[in-house]
Design an enzyme around this catalytic site. Structure first.
Site, short mmCIF file in Angstrom:
data_model
loop_
_atom_site.label_atom_id
_atom_site.label_comp_id
_atom_site.label_asym_id
_atom_site.label_seq_id
_atom_site.Cartn_x
_atom_site.Cartn_y
_atom_site.Cartn_z
N GLY A 69 0.83 -1.18 0.00
CA GLY A 69 0.00 0.00 0.00
C GLY A 69 0.87 1.25 0.00
O GLY A 69 2.08 1.19 0.25
N CYS A 70 0.24 2.38 -0.28
CA CYS A 70 1.00 3.62 -0.35
C CYS A 70 1.58 3.98 1.01
O CYS A 70 2.77 4.31 1.12
CB CYS A 70 0.12 4.74 -0.89
SG CYS A 70 -1.48 4.89 -0.08
N TYR A 71 0.77 3.90 2.05
CA TYR A 71 1.27 4.23 3.39
C TYR A 71 2.38 3.28 3.83
O TYR A 71 3.41 3.72 4.35
CB TYR A 71 0.14 4.22 4.41
CG TYR A 71 -0.82 5.37 4.36
CD1 TYR A 71 -0.37 6.70 4.44
CD2 TYR A 71 -2.20 5.17 4.28
CE1 TYR A 71 -1.26 7.77 4.42
CE2 TYR A 71 -3.10 6.24 4.27
CZ TYR A 71 -2.63 7.53 4.35
OH TYR A 71 -3.51 8.58 4.34
N GLU B 35 2.00 12.03 -0.37
CA GLU B 35 1.85 11.37 0.91
C GLU B 35 3.09 11.65 1.74
O GLU B 35 4.21 11.63 1.23
CB GLU B 35 1.69 9.88 0.68
CG GLU B 35 1.09 9.16 1.83
CD GLU B 35 0.62 7.79 1.40
OE1 GLU B 35 -0.40 7.71 0.69
OE2 GLU B 35 1.29 6.83 1.74
#
Lengths: 350, 350, 350, 350
Positions: free
Chosen positions: A153-155, A246
């Protein structure tokens, strides 16, 4: 280049699928041969994303209509939970196809954890065992020979790149990490939700999914592995009024005798040969603007004025290194291409 | 209302000064009698802030030209460091005037701390001792009888309202607090800086002043007082691509036997009679959109999934409750008016 | 004030309804007695709009459940096409209730034009004849004695206030007007549409409904009336990446011998006593920032360097003077209150 | 590619200079050999634009320090008025260097017009005569053999690409054109101005430089040339709260017997072989989102409901096709490279 590698993109009407197409169109070794989007099947791609009006692309088809014989690799940008059976079926019938999954379906190695967080038993347990976690800089060797890569995932990508080396080196307490994460609105996808309307998300800010975001177990899986023990982390995401980008601000407690400079040196050493992960010089503050639209990650380390604590800041573009870009980076490894192929473009700033 | 209270606003060409004017124009007990702005002296207010074109206001003058006999109260929105001597001189000559200072000049009680963080000895030590810290909900009695009120910074207001009751009640470890703070761009003022240009700050995000922001000692002053011992806090501000609004995500470690519900109950009790501070019901997530343009503060408490930890989220509008609104709230107390006078308007949403 | 006027707001879960509530809560003569929202019936208002958490409001009910005996006036913020029958039925049973309609249902006087643009015969023809067009500054007398006021659309308000006086005075060619209109995203309402998602509407711009927007016939109805002949206008709206605000740039050809100064003088004269419509001094450029959140309108006139042409710029907040604010302004007239009651607040800038 | 072409970028600390560098870094035939920025001389490029931290670039030097022998071509992104003498001097000493000027200094062919609009006599009249107007699609042959190319302004590029073919073909009245133009904030450059601060430009909108913008004479120069007579156009720019992107809505009166379809066909024919200019299908509305960060232009034509009038909408990225991208496109022609080299990347959407 002799012959191009023919790829299919499943879920091309979502943001991650579209960013894969954007990058794929200009990737010198790729031919985009298949685009699926069940709810838009039959339409040209530019009816769904008008910025593709200037290039030739195959029309959208359903997954059922897909001609798998026309592709060598498949990128999945399908909603979580729907990928497992499709990939399982696809690989059963076409075992030579390589799959790079951008969904969450194959990220968690522990089936119980998956079931707990996603609300149902995993539907392709065999494949889940086979899938390689696609955090490129930490699993490159396994990715290169994998048939199925589960992109993080991005996080998790943003936080793990910042934390894994220093946890692995035993420089920080693995069980006392606070990750305050901030993401642009594309992270919520293209689905219609009231809270992502311009007039709702604009000019404002809030945390969400506090203490229950599905990226938490993924982060913990990898931190625990690096720490050699099971740990929990505080992971609190916030919705920021911007489209892309992010930033994770990670608050860590160092083991005695360790300084922020030590953390920075550890990270610099870990990513010395990583073309996309850059550790900033002391005093340089990472900002998402530096990586917008690019595959780069920037990490900065700062001493807290509280003795023994440090702050690690990491930034990326959630749709590129946080999704489609890292997927292509893994694709490059899987097909023996230079890791940076098709991914060299710099941030679009301003 | 018999006679209006005549006010002066020093530094009316800045954002906090302007927001004071915006609110003051509609405050039923206020007559705006004096506006200063040295670099714009001689101009009408709407030449500096065109949204005042629709009301009558005095022209801008220099501080030197100000007719102090025409005012009963003075609000200072001057840059930090410049206020001390002006106020000192003003009060020496006009001791009856009440002063509400929105700058940082009188917030720190300890002269050494002031000198350390602001780079010079304090120039009005006597007044510094007299000044009352203007966190309305916690110093209301002292404010009501004060001649000089030092309004807190925006970040201290947002974080202290969330933390003081639970620290004071001994429910959380005062020396293990991480405050991840996020502010809109107006927090940086109206001065011309490259990083606050639209094309630089827009569509992006970064922390700034890491481990060295001047609001840290202010927060620590009050947390230490509530804890009964000197503590340090981790305070890390971030610049968010929005104009107004501030959110603090505070990560706390609870003392054994305490739950997030206990923290919430403690806060609800502390602010039971506070008209502007609202503790959200369980599950309701504060967002800055809820308070934009208003004097309200919203606080939410969330259990972390890590046992023993909790997350406290607080939001306010940095120019209103974080500055001009709280200044007016204090003014109301100082002049015996109902605390909410002129401050009742709800958030402008969307 | 002796007794408050009890109002109901139909469609309180939309943006115009909510802005009516925001203003109504602080209107000294209003008691909000009824809020309807069929799809959210049974919920408290702050479940739908969390910025109302700080005030007491009646829970949402369906239109069918509404207790009409509890209200003296009704504001309608229902979707276009749904209002006619509800109002018709309501007035048949409760003829004493005054209705201020913010929808488009009663704006067009000609039933054929209505049918052409809205795709069905009008369902309350009698009331359509009775309705007064609620452009306050131009229909104040009729509004004061009306039972049903049809508030103009946001674009018609912005453009007609700028154009009606100069067309009526014969200073410009009524049949050669180009209105290039720009609106913030709230103009599209709170419904879920892909093009109003943050990541779609942000950082971009486009015209929409080119040559077919429903505000065109409304503008033409009033321009034609002022011109004394049927005319068409070019009206082209654009979606701007901001939440609130609307700006019309109107390009006009002046009759020989007329100057931009003449247009400005004509407008200044027309609005001399209008508390909310301000004609800017020469050289002052209206901007939507000046009126955000307020009921003010600002109009500027500029000579084109092309002889004989002029440019008229008008700005307003689409949810206030473009909808809920003008509705309240009309309400004030209908109940004999000062026109500005509850509407005096200045723009929220920055 | 055998040997790379060594380029210098003058004014590399501005937005157009930086975008030239962004594109140049990934251009396969370019080596960036020189970067100047007088006020930042001595610094590395990433001290001025941190998104260049990930690539190697020469440090910034002053123009005076520049080693011209190290470059084959020079791109100028200097402020208007400062370029003439630098280029004049440079070409006198190094006549083999090719110059692509992105400033306004050589765009206007008539010296009197230049003096009128820029407030001083032109300082390099000989070169002004030699300079080729760099609107690639309309001057490709002359550009290919030019030594000095004067790239058009962003607004002239957007409007002229939409208008020149239909004016040249006699399909619209050249003396009755209204161009309502909208630009993102980067169009104002990186200089510190109050009106381009985030909190001033955000959430708002206004026209500027009404009837006196310097791009007007440039547009008129080319429209007049195409029309075969001197004409004036109405050109009114607006500042939009976004960073990149530009949209011109041009309102035209067609000659009798002409339809919007005829205009579209004329444009489609004119740009049949132009790789970057796309005429949209009927009904497709151009939006700046489609071209953000790319060199593409999209043009749409719409019939007005007023008989005889049409609306032409054109979009581009002001920093790419409106400046640095078009400069590179011209560079490609001047050096015999394929026109699209280094410019193929698609829009960054969302």
């Amino acid at each position: 280049m002799a012959e191009k590698i023919r790829i299919g993109v499943l879920g091309a009407s979502g943001y991650t699928g579209a960013d894969l197409v954007r990058l794929g169109v200009r990737h010198p070794a790729i031919e985009i041969a298949l685009l699926t989007a069940n709810s838009h099947a039959g339409k040209p791609m530019d009816a769904v994303f008008p910025h593709f009006a200037f290039v030739d692309l195959p029309d959208l088809v359903t997954v059922e209509e897909a001609d798998w014989s026309a592709v060598d690799a498949v990128f999945c940008g399908l909603p979580h939970g729907t990928t497992q059976e499709i990939i399982s079926d696809l690989l059963a019938r076409h075992p030579h196809i390589k799959v790079i999954d951008m969904s969450a379906d194959f990220r968690l190695r522990d089936p119980d954890t998956y079931a707990t967080w996603y609300g149902h038993e995993h539907r392709a347990l065999g494949l889940q065992g086979e899938a390689v976690y696609g955090l490129t800089e930490h699993y490159a060797t396994a990715i290169a020979s994998a048939r199925l890569v589960a992109c993080p995932g991005c996080y998790p990508t943003a936080s793990l790149l910042a934390l894994l080396p220093i946890v692995g080196a035993g420089l920080v307490a693995a069980d006392d990490i606070v990750i305050d994460a901030k993401s642009g609105v594309t992270g919520a996808g293209r689905g219609l939700k009231q809270n992502t309307l311009f007039s709702e998300a604009g000019e404002g800010l809030s945390p969400y999914s506090i203490a229950k975001h599905r990226h938490a177990p993924e982060i913990e899986q990898e931190i625990s592995k690096a720490a050699g023990k099971t740990v929990y982390v505080n992971f609190t995401p916030h919705l920021i009024p911007m489209s892309r980008g992010e930033l994770c601000t990670s608050y860590v407690r160092m083991v005695p005798g360790t300084s922020a400079d030590d953390l920075r040196a550890c990270l610099a050493d870990a990513y010395q040969k990583a073309p996309f992960v850059h550790v900033a010089r002391p005093g340089v503050v990472p900002q998402t603007q530096n990586v917008r639209g690019s595959n780069y990650v920037q990490i900065g380390v700062f001493a807290d004025r509280i003795p023994g604590r440090a702050i690690v800041v990491s930034v990326l573009d959630n749709l590129v290194k946080g999704s489609a870009g890292q997927a292509l980076q893994n694709f490059n490894l899987m097909f023996g291409l230079p890791e940076t192929t098709g991914l060299e473009q710099l941030a679009l700033f301003p």
